[in-house]
Every structure is written in structure tokens, then in C-alpha cells.
Design a protein around this motif. Structure first.
Motif: not given
Length: 134
Positions: A16-22, A54-56, A58-63, A84-85
Motif C-alpha cells: 500500500t505505502v511503498f508500491n501504491q504510494h498511498d 516527498q520521495t513519491f 520526486s520518484i513517481p515510479d518508486f518500487r 525508481g527514477t
């Protein structure tokens, strides 16, 4: 929110948090006085949420891709790959557009059904090299 075991709590954090950014679930799975043993992330649940907002951004494709997840009593550990990028400033570094991939071991302590504490061992040399910090 009730979980059958401590592994489920960490699976929710990852999925939920790290992969869906929720971040809306964080208050339900983490203690307010959450202890962070990583100088890059400030102490406490509110600061955890602020850091990852802030991370998400800056890095919208964080996985966060889990390779292994194990539990022993109140301890849950994962071995994972983070990718991520960065397209915005992250960890004090302006964006380079360089995609990163690095390995991390995360160790979480669960207390009364909530994430109470976290340690990590990350290949930060590889990460910082890839994002141009070193």
C-alpha cells in the motif's frame, strides 16, 4: 485494522505505502513514536509520512520489490530491491533522471500490532553512485 500475523502488517506497508504510494494507511499500522535507525529519515510517524510524500513526488515510479520476507516473533525482515527514477530533488540531490536499482535488508519491530521500529542495511554506495550523489 487487525492482522493475522506480523508479516501481514509489513506486506501492507510494502504493497500500500511503498508500491501504491498511498500513505493513508500509515496511521493504522505505525506507532506515533516510530523509531527510525536511518539518518536519512527523521524520527516519528509524521516524519516518516513527510519523507515518503516527498520521495513519491520526486520518484513517481518508486518500487519496493520483495525477494524474501521472514518473521520471528516481533521481528519481520525483508530482502528487497528498490527501483525508481528521480525527477525531483531527493536526499539533497538534484534530479539526474538516472534510474536506480539497489538492494536493501529492512528489519521491522512490531509492538502491539503496530510498526514500532525499523533498521536497514542498504547498498547506498550503489544508490548514491547511480543518482550522482557520489
Amino acid at each position: 485494522m487487525k492482522f493475522r500475523n506480523n508479516k501481514e502488517i509489513i506486506k501492507v506497508l510494502i504493497d500500500t505505502v511503498f508500491n501504491q504510494h498511498d500513505l493513508s494507511i500509515v496511521d493504522e499500522i505505525m506507532r506515533e513514536d516510530y523509531i527510525q535507525h536511518n539518518d536519512e529519515i527523521p524520527q516519528g510517524r509524521a516524519e516518516f509520512k513527510r519523507f515518503f510524500e516527498q520521495t513519491f513526488q520526486s520518484i513517481p515510479d518508486f518500487r519496493y520489490d520483495t525477494i524474501h520476507l521472514v518473521a520471528d516473533g516481533d521481528i519481520v525482515a525483508t530482502y528487497n530491491t528498490n527501483t525508481g527514477t528521480p525527477i525531483g530533488k531527493w536526499l539533497g540531490q538534484p534530479p539526474t533522471g538516472n534510474r536506480f536499482m539497489f538492494h536493501v535488508v529492512d528489519i521491522f519491530r512490531i509492538q502491539d500490532g503496530l510498526i514500532a521500529e525499523h533498521w536497514d542495511c542498504a547498498d547506498t554506495y550503489e544508490l548514491f553512485k547511480q543518482i550522482g550523489r557520489i
